[in-house]
Design a protein around this motif. Structure first.
Motif, short mmCIF file in Angstrom:
data_model
loop_
_atom_site.label_atom_id
_atom_site.label_comp_id
_atom_site.label_asym_id
_atom_site.label_seq_id
_atom_site.Cartn_x
_atom_site.Cartn_y
_atom_site.Cartn_z
N MET A 198 66.64 30.78 26.12
CA MET A 198 65.43 31.13 25.37
C MET A 198 65.71 32.38 24.54
N ASP A 199 65.48 32.29 23.23
CA ASP A 199 65.84 33.41 22.37
C ASP A 199 64.75 34.47 22.32
N ILE A 200 65.13 35.63 21.80
CA ILE A 200 64.24 36.79 21.73
C ILE A 200 63.05 36.53 20.81
N SER A 201 63.28 35.79 19.72
CA SER A 201 62.20 35.53 18.77
C SER A 201 61.07 34.72 19.41
N THR A 202 61.43 33.79 20.29
CA THR A 202 60.41 33.01 21.01
C THR A 202 59.59 33.90 21.93
N LEU A 203 60.29 34.77 22.66
CA LEU A 203 59.60 35.68 23.58
C LEU A 203 58.73 36.69 22.81
N ALA A 204 59.17 37.08 21.63
CA ALA A 204 58.41 38.05 20.82
C ALA A 204 57.07 37.47 20.39
N VAL A 205 57.00 36.15 20.27
CA VAL A 205 55.74 35.49 19.94
C VAL A 205 54.95 35.18 21.21
N PHE A 206 55.67 34.73 22.24
CA PHE A 206 55.02 34.29 23.47
C PHE A 206 54.30 35.44 24.19
N ILE A 207 54.96 36.58 24.34
CA ILE A 207 54.41 37.67 25.16
C ILE A 207 53.07 38.18 24.64
N PRO A 208 52.94 38.54 23.34
CA PRO A 208 51.62 39.01 22.89
C PRO A 208 50.55 37.93 22.93
N ALA A 209 50.93 36.67 22.61
CA ALA A 209 49.96 35.58 22.65
C ALA A 209 49.50 35.33 24.09
N CYS A 210 50.46 35.40 25.00
CA CYS A 210 50.16 35.18 26.42
C CYS A 210 49.27 36.29 26.96
N PHE A 211 49.57 37.53 26.60
CA PHE A 211 48.78 38.66 27.10
C PHE A 211 47.35 38.61 26.58
N ALA A 212 47.19 38.11 25.36
CA ALA A 212 45.84 37.94 24.82
C ALA A 212 45.04 36.96 25.68
N LEU A 213 45.70 35.89 26.14
CA LEU A 213 45.04 34.93 27.03
C LEU A 213 44.73 35.58 28.38
N ASN A 214 45.68 36.35 28.90
CA ASN A 214 45.47 37.02 30.18
C ASN A 214 44.27 37.96 30.14
N MET A 215 44.08 38.62 29.02
CA MET A 215 43.03 39.64 28.90
C MET A 215 41.67 39.05 28.49
N ALA A 216 41.62 37.78 28.17
CA ALA A 216 40.35 37.16 27.79
C ALA A 216 39.35 37.30 28.94
N PRO A 217 38.10 37.68 28.65
CA PRO A 217 37.12 37.95 29.72
C PRO A 217 36.55 36.69 30.36
N GLY A 218 37.39 36.00 31.11
CA GLY A 218 36.95 34.79 31.80
C GLY A 218 36.38 35.10 33.17
N PRO A 219 36.02 34.07 33.94
CA PRO A 219 35.39 34.25 35.26
C PRO A 219 36.23 35.10 36.22
N ASN A 220 37.55 34.87 36.27
CA ASN A 220 38.37 35.63 37.20
C ASN A 220 38.44 37.12 36.84
N ASN A 221 38.51 37.41 35.54
CA ASN A 221 38.54 38.82 35.14
C ASN A 221 37.20 39.50 35.43
N LEU A 222 36.11 38.75 35.28
CA LEU A 222 34.80 39.30 35.67
C LEU A 222 34.75 39.59 37.16
N LEU A 223 35.39 38.72 37.95
CA LEU A 223 35.44 38.95 39.39
C LEU A 223 36.23 40.21 39.72
N SER A 224 37.31 40.46 38.98
CA SER A 224 38.10 41.67 39.22
C SER A 224 37.26 42.92 39.01
N ILE A 225 36.46 42.91 37.95
CA ILE A 225 35.58 44.05 37.69
C ILE A 225 34.56 44.20 38.82
N SER A 226 33.92 43.11 39.18
CA SER A 226 32.90 43.15 40.22
C SER A 226 33.48 43.57 41.56
#
Length: 206
Positions: free
Chosen positions: A1-29
């Motif tokens: 897997m090349d660096i260019s793929t990871l350079a796109v994957f990591i920020p896109a993936c982190f955006a999904l991780n940080m989306a305020p879904g039910p589990n993230n609301l549970l973490s806050i609560s």
């Protein structure tokens, strides 16, 4: 897997991780009610659910969800019902019960189970892995190895998201220190969870 793929994957993936879904609301609560450490440890249940979903995506079993309307609706209804249940429990929580986090009886196991059930009961989350991860897979190379690498990165970034939302919960606890503030915060979180359940009920297969 090349660096260019990871350079796109990591920020896109982190955006999904940080989306305020039910589990993230549970973490806050949970961080607000039980503290930062318990909220983060409870997130292990979510990580387990996501690891199972990634494994299913890797072997192609999630194709069943794409073709089975009945199975999709069963998972969706059960997941939404559990979110509504959590919302009602949170709405009815008495602020006095949250005064001393050391006295709270909720175990890390119960919080982890709660996170697991919320994550595994969301069919959209399962389908996300079949729609998102394959975009970064090079089918000319070992597919299983690439799924393992991307899946491990996703889970690592999810750990960061759990910590950040837990940190927000700790600060929210300070902002809503008085019983009236705690009650308001609990009911806001309950309303958001109920809203997430409603969105889940209205969701359709892509």
């Amino acid at each position: 897997m090349d660096i260019s793929t990871l350079a796109v994957f990591i920020p896109a993936c982190f955006a999904l991780n940080m989306a305020p879904g039910p589990n993230n609301l549970l973490s806050i609560s949970n961080a607000t009610r039980y503290g930062f450490v318990r909220a983060c440890m409870g997130g292990a249940g979510r990580l387990l659910a996501f690891a199972i979903m990634i494994a299913l995506a890797a072997v192609g079993l999630t194709a069943v969800l794409h073709t089975s309307e009945w199975l999709f609706h069963v998972i969706k209804i059960v997941g939404a019902a559990y979110l509504f249940y959590l919302a009602v429990q949170l709405w009815r929580t008495h602020p006095q019960d949250q005064g001393d986090m050391n006295a709270v009886s909720a175990s890390m196991w119960s919080l982890a189970r709660q996170e697991f059930l919320v994550a595994i009961g969301n069919p959209k989350a399962i389908l996300l892995f079949t729609a998102f991860l394959p975009q970064f897979i090079d089918h000319a190379s070992a597919v299983t190895h690439q799924f393992a690498v991307l899946g491990a990165l996703f889970l690592a970034l999810e750990c960061i998201a759990i910590s950040l939302y837990g940190y927000m919960g700790v600060h929210a606890r300070r902002l809503f220190a008085r019983p009236s503030g705690k009650r308001l915060f609990n009911r806001i979180c309950a309303g958001l969870l109920a809203g997430a359940a409603s969105v889940l009920l209205l969701s359709r297969r892509a």
